[in-house]
Design an enzyme around this catalytic site. Structure first.
Site, PDB file in Angstrom:
ATOM      1  N   ASN A   1       0.857  -1.186   0.000  1.00 57.88           N
ATOM      2  CA  ASN A   1       0.000   0.000   0.000  1.00 57.88           C
ATOM      3  C   ASN A   1       0.900   1.247   0.000  1.00 57.88           C
ATOM      4  O   ASN A   1       1.679   1.447   0.943  1.00 57.88           O
ATOM      5  CB  ASN A   1      -0.888  -0.060   1.257  1.00 57.88           C
ATOM      6  CG  ASN A   1      -1.818   1.120   1.351  1.00 57.88           C
ATOM      7  OD1 ASN A   1      -1.416   2.244   1.091  1.00 57.88           O
ATOM      8  ND2 ASN A   1      -3.053   0.879   1.734  1.00 57.88           N
TER       9      ASN A   1
ATOM     10  N   ASP B   1      -0.009   4.479  -0.068  1.00 58.28           N
ATOM     11  CA  ASP B   1      -0.676   5.722   0.351  1.00 58.28           C
ATOM     12  C   ASP B   1       0.267   6.700   1.052  1.00 58.28           C
ATOM     13  O   ASP B   1       0.197   7.907   0.851  1.00 58.28           O
ATOM     14  CB  ASP B   1      -1.799   5.417   1.361  1.00 58.28           C
ATOM     15  CG  ASP B   1      -2.947   4.647   0.758  1.00 58.28           C
ATOM     16  OD1 ASP B   1      -3.005   4.517  -0.471  1.00 58.28           O
ATOM     17  OD2 ASP B   1      -3.781   4.162   1.548  1.00 58.28           O
ATOM     18  N   HIS B   2       1.121   6.150   1.923  1.00 61.88           N
ATOM     19  CA  HIS B   2       1.885   7.071   2.771  1.00 61.88           C
ATOM     20  C   HIS B   2       3.080   7.696   2.075  1.00 61.88           C
ATOM     21  O   HIS B   2       3.674   8.633   2.602  1.00 61.88           O
ATOM     22  CB  HIS B   2       2.212   6.400   4.099  1.00 61.88           C
ATOM     23  CG  HIS B   2       0.950   6.116   4.871  1.00 61.88           C
ATOM     24  ND1 HIS B   2       0.063   7.124   5.205  1.00 61.88           N
ATOM     25  CD2 HIS B   2       0.378   4.960   5.283  1.00 61.88           C
ATOM     26  CE1 HIS B   2      -0.981   6.591   5.820  1.00 61.88           C
ATOM     27  NE2 HIS B   2      -0.816   5.280   5.873  1.00 61.88           N
TER      28      HIS B   2
ATOM     29  N   HIS C   1      -5.522   3.696  -1.550  1.00 59.44           N
ATOM     30  CA  HIS C   1      -6.827   4.058  -0.978  1.00 59.44           C
ATOM     31  C   HIS C   1      -7.128   5.510  -1.332  1.00 59.44           C
ATOM     32  O   HIS C   1      -6.433   6.415  -0.880  1.00 59.44           O
ATOM     33  CB  HIS C   1      -6.745   3.872   0.558  1.00 59.44           C
ATOM     34  CG  HIS C   1      -8.037   4.117   1.274  1.00 59.44           C
ATOM     35  ND1 HIS C   1      -8.156   3.977   2.640  1.00 59.44           N
ATOM     36  CD2 HIS C   1      -9.266   4.493   0.836  1.00 59.44           C
ATOM     37  CE1 HIS C   1      -9.408   4.241   3.002  1.00 59.44           C
ATOM     38  NE2 HIS C   1     -10.092   4.565   1.930  1.00 59.44           N
TER      39      HIS C   1
ATOM     40  N   ARG D   1      -9.158   8.253  -0.462  1.00 65.09           N
ATOM     41  CA  ARG D   1     -10.077   8.634   0.626  1.00 65.09           C
ATOM     42  C   ARG D   1     -10.920   9.818   0.197  1.00 65.09           C
ATOM     43  O   ARG D   1     -10.498  10.642  -0.618  1.00 65.09           O
ATOM     44  CB  ARG D   1      -9.290   8.979   1.890  1.00 65.09           C
ATOM     45  CG  ARG D   1      -8.607   7.787   2.539  1.00 65.09           C
ATOM     46  CD  ARG D   1      -7.987   8.185   3.873  1.00 65.09           C
ATOM     47  NE  ARG D   1      -9.002   8.353   4.874  1.00 65.09           N
ATOM     48  CZ  ARG D   1      -9.270   7.454   5.831  1.00 65.09           C
ATOM     49  NH1 ARG D   1      -8.564   6.349   5.936  1.00 65.09           N
ATOM     50  NH2 ARG D   1     -10.219   7.678   6.704  1.00 65.09           N
TER      51      ARG D   1
ATOM     52  N   ARG E   1      -6.661  12.937   1.574  1.00 70.35           N
ATOM     53  CA  ARG E   1      -5.547  13.344   2.439  1.00 70.35           C
ATOM     54  C   ARG E   1      -4.201  12.846   1.927  1.00 70.35           C
ATOM     55  O   ARG E   1      -3.173  13.389   2.275  1.00 70.35           O
ATOM     56  CB  ARG E   1      -5.774  12.891   3.878  1.00 70.35           C
ATOM     57  CG  ARG E   1      -5.701  11.400   4.063  1.00 70.35           C
ATOM     58  CD  ARG E   1      -5.824  11.005   5.515  1.00 70.35           C
ATOM     59  NE  ARG E   1      -7.168  11.232   6.030  1.00 70.35           N
ATOM     60  CZ  ARG E   1      -7.641  10.627   7.115  1.00 70.35           C
ATOM     61  NH1 ARG E   1      -6.874   9.804   7.797  1.00 70.35           N
ATOM     62  NH2 ARG E   1      -8.866  10.846   7.538  1.00 70.35           N
TER      63      ARG E   1
ATOM     64  N   GLU F   1      -8.615   0.610  -2.992  1.00 69.16           N
ATOM     65  CA  GLU F   1      -9.420   0.598  -1.766  1.00 69.16           C
ATOM     66  C   GLU F   1     -10.320   1.804  -1.804  1.00 69.16           C
ATOM     67  O   GLU F   1      -9.846   2.925  -2.042  1.00 69.16           O
ATOM     68  CB  GLU F   1      -8.512   0.767  -0.543  1.00 69.16           C
ATOM     69  CG  GLU F   1      -7.936  -0.472   0.004  1.00 69.16           C
ATOM     70  CD  GLU F   1      -7.107  -0.145   1.233  1.00 69.16           C
ATOM     71  OE1 GLU F   1      -7.345   0.872   1.912  1.00 69.16           O
ATOM     72  OE2 GLU F   1      -6.197  -0.909   1.504  1.00 69.16           O
TER      73      GLU F   1
ATOM     74  N   THR G   1      -8.046   3.458   8.793  1.00 70.28           N
ATOM     75  CA  THR G   1      -9.295   2.685   8.758  1.00 70.28           C
ATOM     76  C   THR G   1      -9.390   1.854  10.030  1.00 70.28           C
ATOM     77  O   THR G   1      -8.725   0.836  10.169  1.00 70.28           O
ATOM     78  CB  THR G   1      -9.319   1.797   7.496  1.00 70.28           C
ATOM     79  OG1 THR G   1      -8.916   2.592   6.384  1.00 70.28           O
ATOM     80  CG2 THR G   1     -10.704   1.245   7.241  1.00 70.28           C
TER      81      THR G   1
ATOM     82  N   GLU H   1     -10.925  -9.308   3.261  1.00 71.22           N
ATOM     83  CA  GLU H   1      -9.642  -8.937   3.856  1.00 71.22           C
ATOM     84  C   GLU H   1      -9.878  -8.791   5.351  1.00 71.22           C
ATOM     85  O   GLU H   1     -10.672  -7.939   5.775  1.00 71.22           O
ATOM     86  CB  GLU H   1      -9.099  -7.629   3.272  1.00 71.22           C
ATOM     87  CG  GLU H   1      -7.760  -7.259   3.909  1.00 71.22           C
ATOM     88  CD  GLU H   1      -7.105  -6.013   3.342  1.00 71.22           C
ATOM     89  OE1 GLU H   1      -7.462  -5.600   2.210  1.00 71.22           O
ATOM     90  OE2 GLU H   1      -6.238  -5.447   4.027  1.00 71.22           O
TER      91      GLU H   1
ATOM     92  N   HIS I   1      -3.420  -4.559   7.852  1.00 70.94           N
ATOM     93  CA  HIS I   1      -3.528  -3.390   8.744  1.00 70.94           C
ATOM     94  C   HIS I   1      -2.580  -3.551   9.927  1.00 70.94           C
ATOM     95  O   HIS I   1      -2.721  -4.482  10.711  1.00 70.94           O
ATOM     96  CB  HIS I   1      -4.942  -3.151   9.271  1.00 70.94           C
ATOM     97  CG  HIS I   1      -5.108  -1.734   9.723  1.00 70.94           C
ATOM     98  ND1 HIS I   1      -5.528  -0.723   8.883  1.00 70.94           N
ATOM     99  CD2 HIS I   1      -4.827  -1.146  10.898  1.00 70.94           C
ATOM    100  CE1 HIS I   1      -5.528   0.423   9.549  1.00 70.94           C
ATOM    101  NE2 HIS I   1      -5.099   0.189  10.771  1.00 70.94           N
TER     102      HIS I   1
HETATM  103  N1  PXP Z   1      -5.762  -3.003   4.219  1.00 69.43           N
HETATM  104  C1  PXP Z   1      -6.701  -2.038   4.287  1.00 69.43           C
HETATM  105  C2  PXP Z   1      -8.084  -2.363   3.839  1.00 69.43           C
HETATM  106  C3  PXP Z   1      -6.367  -0.748   4.752  1.00 69.43           C
HETATM  107  O1  PXP Z   1      -7.311   0.200   4.806  1.00 69.43           O
HETATM  108  C4  PXP Z   1      -5.032  -0.480   5.112  1.00 69.43           C
HETATM  109  C5  PXP Z   1      -4.653   0.887   5.568  1.00 69.43           C
HETATM  110  O2  PXP Z   1      -4.872   1.799   4.572  1.00 69.43           O
HETATM  111  C6  PXP Z   1      -4.088  -1.515   4.979  1.00 69.43           C
HETATM  112  C7  PXP Z   1      -4.486  -2.769   4.569  1.00 69.43           C
HETATM  113  C8  PXP Z   1      -2.648  -1.296   5.273  1.00 69.43           C
HETATM  114  O3  PXP Z   1      -2.459  -0.988   6.611  1.00 69.43           O
HETATM  115  P1  PXP Z   1      -1.052  -0.473   7.085  1.00 69.43           P
HETATM  116  O4  PXP Z   1      -0.792   0.816   6.363  1.00 69.43           O
HETATM  117  O5  PXP Z   1      -1.220  -0.308   8.555  1.00 69.43           O
HETATM  118  O6  PXP Z   1      -0.054  -1.517   6.713  1.00 69.43           O
END
Ligand code: PXP
Length: 246
Positions: free
Chosen positions: A11, A13-14, A47, A49, A53, A74, A105, A155, A192
């Site tokens: 993922n 996103d960050h 994701h 959002r 953000r 996502e 989330t 998931e 997560h």
């Molecule tokens: N799976 C889902 C559905 C999520 O919403 C997230 C967080 O965006 C993750 C996995 C990944 O979580 P993390 O960033 O804590 O590894």
């Protein structure tokens, strides 16, 4: 018996979170996705959002064009998001709950309360051949309803486990939900709060075929680079699955 290969979706996103801190161009989550793929990621998760953000609409369009593995979008169950998914047709959509005020989330989709809306969303996506996964808490009723609404995958939210990995109940809940899901014919994913330090016991659950990991990989990449951060997690997953050989 050798456990089946487990996919790692990263993922990104960050990466966009860091960029958005300055509303600039860098670091680019699309470039990060390519590096993750080169390091062995089986897919890329992003994701979009509602509050934008981190990932922006333009990122999603560019990811859809650039990802050479599989893109897992996502999103929340809103008409705008479903329309976007229908336009982009990513390989997979994971439906997640979303509250604006949350930091991340925080819980799984309440598929029991929102059964009709979830069913409609799954039906819309399935019609276009998009693999649809529901992000749910590791709870038997949520698993059963996910199957009943026609999802191909679930998931399992690993947040409770990540917060209390030494509490046997958190791992047991994941094991039981994974076994139930697989027995119903659902593909089982999890994610997560997973990292090199806590991924092992989850990776070793035989029915879990895909992990989604983001924050820990992007955070670790600051110190060792993205390539090494992805490979470390991949190695920890493989080690846990191989240790389960018997
Ligand atoms: N799976 C889902 C559905 C999520 O919403 C997230 C967080 O965006 C993750 C996995 C990944 O979580 P993390 O960033 O804590 O590894």
């Amino acid at each position: 018996m050798s456990l089946r290969y487990q996919r790692l979706y990263v993922n990104i996103d960050h990466v966009a979170t860091v960029r958005q801190a300055r509303r600039s161009q860098e670091p680019d989550p699309v470039a990060a996705a390519t590096l993750c793929e080169q390091a062995g990621a089986d897919g890329i998760t992003a994701h979009l959002r509602e509050d934008r953000r981190h990932i922006q609409d333009d990122d999603i369009h560019r990811l859809a064009a650039a990802v050479t593995t599989l893109l897992n979008l996502e999103c929340a169950i809103t008409d705008d998001m479903l329309t976007l998914a229908e336009t982009l047709r990513p390989a997979q959509v994971t439906l997640v709950p979303e509250r604006r005020e949350e930091i991340t989330t925080e819980g799984g989709l309440d598929v029991i309360r929102h059964e009709a809306a979830v069913r409609d969303a799954v039906t819309r996506l399935k019609r276009l051949g998009i693999r649809t996964s529901l992000f749910i808490d590791p709870d038997a009723s949520a698993v059963t309803v996910s199957h009943a609404v026609g999802a191909e995958a679930i998931e399992l939210h690993t947040g409770a486990y990540a917060h209390a990995p030494r509490d046997p109940a958190t791992l047991r809940a994941l094991r039981e939900a994974a076994a139930l899901g697989a027995s119903l014919g659902l593909a089982v994913h999890a994610g997560h709060g997973l990292s090199v330090n806590n991924v092992g016991p989850v990776a070793a659950i035989p029915e879990i075929e895909e992990l989604n990991i983001g924050h820990a990989i992007v955070g670790r990449a600051i110190f060792v680079g993205l390539d090494a951060a992805v490979r470390e997690v991949r190695a920890a997953m493989d080690e846990a699955r191989e240790a389960d050989l018997f």
